[in-house]
Scaffold this motif. Sequence first.
Motif, short mmCIF file in Angstrom:
data_model
loop_
_atom_site.label_atom_id
_atom_site.label_comp_id
_atom_site.label_asym_id
_atom_site.label_seq_id
_atom_site.Cartn_x
_atom_site.Cartn_y
_atom_site.Cartn_z
N GLY A 288 -3.30 -10.03 -2.08
CA GLY A 288 -2.65 -11.23 -2.57
C GLY A 288 -3.25 -12.51 -2.01
N HIS A 289 -3.76 -12.44 -0.80
CA HIS A 289 -4.37 -13.61 -0.17
C HIS A 289 -5.88 -13.69 -0.41
CE1 HIS A 289 -0.55 -13.62 2.09
NE2 HIS A 289 -0.80 -14.90 2.28
N GLY A 290 -6.42 -12.72 -1.15
CA GLY A 290 -7.85 -12.72 -1.41
C GLY A 290 -8.69 -12.53 -0.17
N LEU A 291 -8.21 -11.72 0.77
CA LEU A 291 -8.90 -11.54 2.05
C LEU A 291 -9.71 -10.25 2.06
CD1 LEU A 291 -6.00 -12.67 4.39
CD2 LEU A 291 -8.12 -13.91 3.94
N PRO A 292 -10.77 -10.20 2.83
CA PRO A 292 -11.56 -8.97 2.94
C PRO A 292 -10.80 -7.89 3.70
CG PRO A 292 -12.39 -10.64 4.46
CD PRO A 292 -11.36 -11.33 3.59
N ALA A 293 -11.27 -6.68 3.55
CA ALA A 293 -10.63 -5.54 4.19
C ALA A 293 -10.67 -5.67 5.71
CB ALA A 293 -11.31 -4.25 3.76
N LEU A 294 -9.67 -5.06 6.33
CA LEU A 294 -9.55 -5.09 7.78
C LEU A 294 -9.34 -3.66 8.26
CD1 LEU A 294 -9.17 -6.87 10.40
CD2 LEU A 294 -6.70 -6.74 9.93
N ARG A 295 -10.11 -3.25 9.26
CA ARG A 295 -9.90 -1.95 9.89
C ARG A 295 -8.76 -2.09 10.89
NH1 ARG A 295 -14.59 -1.29 11.42
NH2 ARG A 295 -15.35 0.11 9.78
N VAL A 296 -7.77 -1.21 10.80
CA VAL A 296 -6.62 -1.21 11.71
C VAL A 296 -6.73 0.03 12.57
CG1 VAL A 296 -4.11 -1.20 11.89
CG2 VAL A 296 -5.21 -2.47 10.03
N ARG A 297 -6.77 -0.16 13.88
CA ARG A 297 -7.03 0.95 14.78
C ARG A 297 -5.95 1.06 15.85
NH1 ARG A 297 -11.82 3.46 15.98
NH2 ARG A 297 -13.04 1.79 15.00
N THR A 298 -5.47 2.28 16.06
CA THR A 298 -4.64 2.60 17.21
C THR A 298 -5.36 3.71 17.98
OG1 THR A 298 -3.34 4.38 16.17
CG2 THR A 298 -2.57 2.11 15.82
N PRO A 299 -4.91 4.06 19.18
CA PRO A 299 -5.59 5.14 19.91
C PRO A 299 -5.59 6.47 19.15
CG PRO A 299 -4.24 3.87 21.42
CD PRO A 299 -3.91 3.38 20.03
N GLU A 300 -4.61 6.63 18.24
CA GLU A 300 -4.50 7.91 17.54
C GLU A 300 -5.15 7.93 16.16
OE1 GLU A 300 -1.34 7.02 20.38
OE2 GLU A 300 -1.79 6.05 18.46
N ARG A 301 -5.23 6.76 15.48
CA ARG A 301 -5.61 6.77 14.07
C ARG A 301 -6.36 5.49 13.71
NH1 ARG A 301 -0.21 7.61 10.86
NH2 ARG A 301 -1.61 8.16 9.14
N VAL A 302 -7.00 5.56 12.53
CA VAL A 302 -7.71 4.40 11.98
C VAL A 302 -7.40 4.32 10.49
CG1 VAL A 302 -9.95 3.30 11.60
CG2 VAL A 302 -9.57 4.62 13.68
N TRP A 303 -7.11 3.11 10.02
CA TRP A 303 -6.89 2.86 8.60
C TRP A 303 -7.85 1.78 8.13
CZ3 TRP A 303 -3.26 3.13 12.34
CH2 TRP A 303 -2.18 4.01 12.20
N THR A 304 -8.12 1.75 6.84
CA THR A 304 -8.77 0.61 6.21
C THR A 304 -7.74 -0.07 5.32
OG1 THR A 304 -10.97 1.57 6.24
CG2 THR A 304 -10.57 -0.18 4.64
N ALA A 305 -7.35 -1.27 5.70
CA ALA A 305 -6.42 -2.07 4.91
C ALA A 305 -7.25 -2.96 3.99
CB ALA A 305 -5.53 -2.91 5.82
N GLY A 306 -7.10 -2.78 2.70
CA GLY A 306 -7.90 -3.52 1.75
C GLY A 306 -8.99 -2.65 1.15
N GLU A 307 -9.81 -3.25 0.32
CA GLU A 307 -10.86 -2.51 -0.37
C GLU A 307 -12.23 -2.89 0.16
OE1 GLU A 307 -10.47 -3.25 -4.51
OE2 GLU A 307 -8.62 -2.08 -4.72
N GLY A 308 -13.12 -1.91 0.15
CA GLY A 308 -14.48 -2.18 0.57
C GLY A 308 -14.67 -1.98 2.06
N GLU A 309 -15.84 -2.35 2.52
CA GLU A 309 -16.17 -2.21 3.94
C GLU A 309 -15.38 -3.23 4.75
OE1 GLU A 309 -17.95 -0.59 7.28
OE2 GLU A 309 -17.95 0.11 5.18
N PRO A 310 -14.67 -2.79 5.80
CA PRO A 310 -13.90 -3.75 6.61
C PRO A 310 -14.81 -4.80 7.24
CG PRO A 310 -13.21 -1.50 7.07
CD PRO A 310 -14.45 -1.40 6.23
N ALA A 311 -14.34 -6.03 7.19
CA ALA A 311 -15.09 -7.14 7.77
C ALA A 311 -14.77 -7.33 9.24
CB ALA A 311 -14.80 -8.42 7.00
#
Length: 244
Positions: free
Chosen positions: A154-177
């Motif tokens: 909705g904000h037109g922002l690039p993807a962000l990798r979200v990391r915890t000690p246990e897991r990793v997500w990619t929030a958004g589309e494409g390669e995380p910036a």
Amino acid sequence: MTGTTRGPIPDPSHHLAYRACRENITRLVTSDLSVAELPVPACPGWSVRDLVGHLVLVCRMAVDEHPGEISDPPPPPPGIPVPELVVTWAALEEQLPRVLPRAEWLRRRILPLDALSHELDLRTALGMPPPAGSPALADALDLAVMGFTLSLHGHGLPALRVRTPERVWTAGEGEPAATMGGGALEVFRALTGRRTVRQIAELSWSTAPAPWLPAFRWGPFTPPTRTVEEVAPTFMVRERHSGT
């Protein structure tokens, strides 16, 4: 061949995670009934009793299969004692296995997210540590990242990798910036409107966080302007319970 096409049977872990939160909250609010009118800093304007009343209403909306958004129920009626609220809540929760199999997937998943979020709000208000290994956390984090992903779009922002000690997500589309990381509970609280912009920026970021900060306002969640410690220092609550 004729017949009705049915979706997959819902994972019962959603109900069990919700029940664990309900039982934890019930123990916290009934072990000392004097906490009923304590303020809950993470929910401005709410007392502990209001928080429990909210959870009862959310559960009732699910049981009654109310078509409205359960993340934004009407305010709870005033004056109902906490012991009465928790008895009502337990009775309603026993009916969830009847209705959850036909509930849409978001409603099934948002119930434990809401309960965990408010359990953490309550524990903060009481100056108590978070639960150890909550069964609701993993799926609640998945759902929070999903909502955050929509906010990034909705904000037109690039993807962000979200990391915890246990897991990793990619929030958004494409390669995380960039990558944002932290403990699972801290990331969950940041994604669900319980951390200020400054606290979010103090998580582990691989680059300057400013471009992504607007996306932390999504759905019912908005970063507060003051930390809960600034609103109600937990040491004061601990002193109240210790009688000092």
